[in-house]
Design an enzyme around this catalytic site. Structure first.
Site, short mmCIF file in Angstrom:
data_model
loop_
_atom_site.label_atom_id
_atom_site.label_comp_id
_atom_site.label_asym_id
_atom_site.label_seq_id
_atom_site.Cartn_x
_atom_site.Cartn_y
_atom_site.Cartn_z
N ARG A 226 17.70 -11.77 4.47
CA ARG A 226 17.76 -11.67 3.01
C ARG A 226 16.97 -12.80 2.34
NH1 ARG A 226 23.84 -11.82 2.01
NH2 ARG A 226 23.34 -11.60 -0.18
N LYS B 115 24.81 -15.50 -8.64
CA LYS B 115 24.44 -14.53 -9.69
C LYS B 115 25.57 -13.56 -10.00
CE LYS B 115 21.05 -12.23 -7.79
NZ LYS B 115 21.10 -12.81 -6.47
N ARG C 166 32.02 -17.00 1.06
CA ARG C 166 32.24 -15.95 0.06
C ARG C 166 33.11 -14.81 0.60
NH1 ARG C 166 27.22 -13.78 -3.22
NH2 ARG C 166 26.37 -13.20 -1.19
N ARG D 122 14.03 -6.41 -7.99
CA ARG D 122 13.91 -7.35 -6.88
C ARG D 122 12.50 -7.39 -6.33
NH1 ARG D 122 19.51 -7.27 -4.93
NH2 ARG D 122 19.85 -8.68 -3.21
N ARG E 2 31.34 -9.93 3.28
CA ARG E 2 30.35 -8.85 3.23
C ARG E 2 29.59 -8.80 4.55
NH1 ARG E 2 27.09 -9.62 -2.36
NH2 ARG E 2 25.39 -9.31 -0.92
P1 AMP Z 1 23.14 -7.71 -3.57
O1 AMP Z 1 24.59 -7.49 -3.69
O2 AMP Z 1 22.41 -7.65 -4.87
O3 AMP Z 1 22.81 -8.95 -2.78
O4 AMP Z 1 22.56 -6.47 -2.71
C1 AMP Z 1 23.00 -6.21 -1.39
C2 AMP Z 1 21.93 -5.46 -0.64
O5 AMP Z 1 21.67 -4.21 -1.28
C3 AMP Z 1 20.56 -6.16 -0.57
O6 AMP Z 1 20.49 -7.10 0.50
C4 AMP Z 1 19.64 -4.98 -0.34
O7 AMP Z 1 19.74 -4.49 1.00
C5 AMP Z 1 20.27 -3.90 -1.23
N1 AMP Z 1 19.74 -3.97 -2.60
C6 AMP Z 1 20.45 -4.18 -3.74
N2 AMP Z 1 19.65 -4.14 -4.81
C7 AMP Z 1 18.41 -3.91 -4.36
C8 AMP Z 1 17.13 -3.78 -4.98
N3 AMP Z 1 17.00 -3.90 -6.32
N4 AMP Z 1 16.06 -3.56 -4.20
C9 AMP Z 1 16.17 -3.42 -2.86
N5 AMP Z 1 17.33 -3.55 -2.20
C10 AMP Z 1 18.46 -3.79 -2.94
#
Ligand code: AMP
Length: 262
Positions: free
Chosen positions: A218, A56, A174, A135, A207
């Site tokens: 996750r 994404k 990644r 989410r 990361r």
């Molecule tokens: P991402 O880069 O979108 O995978 O986000 C990394 C981490 O940030 C996720 O695993 C969550 O811990 C937190 N996070 C990001 N966006 C959200 C969201 N919309 N709702 C809840 N947690 C989020």
């Protein structure tokens, strides 16, 4: 919003600009240094859905570069806060970073406060591509209200799908730039110089939440909380499901074909 620098396109042809995301990443009083690049046609308002590691973020980057819309990633907001001085982090952000490190979802309250504080970005004249938000169903409902108030309609919700074994391969390879957050892969999207970002020269690293134990959490959170959004947006006639197998360019072309006419 445009950063005042140029970088080569992913296909190596020509030059293009990258949207400035200062207002989104910093929130508060911060605003973007350059006005957004006006899209040639209509402004796109997209939401991207998909399991962690499905690609994404890469598609969000390509879409925002080529459609001139701003890449709004809630995960990037947390990662930016993480790299700031600890004394500058509010208690809410510190708690959010703990959830993030373990791979758990941050509470709806914190995420929604953060997005509400940045609602101006939803009215960016270039449009937006929302990556990692919403989410949960509660977040999707709150976004719907927010957009209604801002009088902005979603163009489409792009749902990227990929088999689990391919997701695992993508996540384990990644690497992300610690400075500009550009995404690379040790096999499929290698930087020109190992460990160095092609775009800004920053250091590439894995990361924290891409470690296997965090990835398991996750994936579970995705299945329980985010998957129901597929039905949510299907009912609203906004959902477009896209096969996320292939190179970033192939998936991008597939996306454009499927989203054409919206
Ligand atoms: P991402 O880069 O979108 O995978 O986000 C990394 C981490 O940030 C996720 O695993 C969550 O811990 C937190 N996070 C990001 N966006 C959200 C969201 N919309 N709702 C809840 N947690 C989020």
């Amino acid at each position: 919003m445009i950063e005042n620098r140029f970088f080569p396109k992913a296909d190596g042809v020509g030059l293009m600009t990258k949207q400035d995301r200062t207002a989104w990443l910093k929130g508060g009083d911060a605003h973007c240094l350059m006005p957004p690049r006006k899209p040639l046609g209509k402004a796109w308002h997209l939401v991207l859905l998909g399991a962690p590691g499905v690609g994404k973020g890469t598609q969000a980057e390509l879409l925002s570069e080529r459609l001139a819309c701003c890449h709004l990633s809630t995960g990037d907001v947390f990662r930016t806060a993480k790299s700031s001085d600890e004394k500058e982090q509010s208690p809410a952000i510190q708690s959010a970073l703990g959830f993030m490190k373990r791979g758990e979802l941050v509470s709806d309250k914190i995420v929604l406060d953060l997005v509400a504080e940045r609602r101006e970005c939803l009215r960016c004249s270039g449009g937006f591509v929302l990556d990692g938000f919403p989410r949960t169903v509660a977040q999707a409902e709150a976004l719907e209200e927010l957009l209604e108030r801002e009088m902005v309609g979603l163009t489409a919700v792009l749902n990227y799908e990929l088999p689990l074994e391919k997701i695992v391969a993508r996540i384990s390879g990644r690497r992300v730039c610690s400075k500009c957050k550009a995404v690379f892969h040790v096999e499929t999207r290698r930087p020109q110089f190992e460990g160095i970002c092609d775009q800004c020269g920053g250091t590439l690293a894995q990361r924290e939440d891409d470690r296997p134990e965090a990835v398991e959490v996750r994936m579970k959170a995705y299945g329980q909380s985010t998957r129901p959004l597929i039905e949510f947006y299907q009912k609203r006639g906004l959902l477009i499901t896209i096969d996320a197998d292939g190179s970033p360019e192939e998936i991008y072309r597939r996306t454009r074909l499927l989203a054409m006419g919206r």
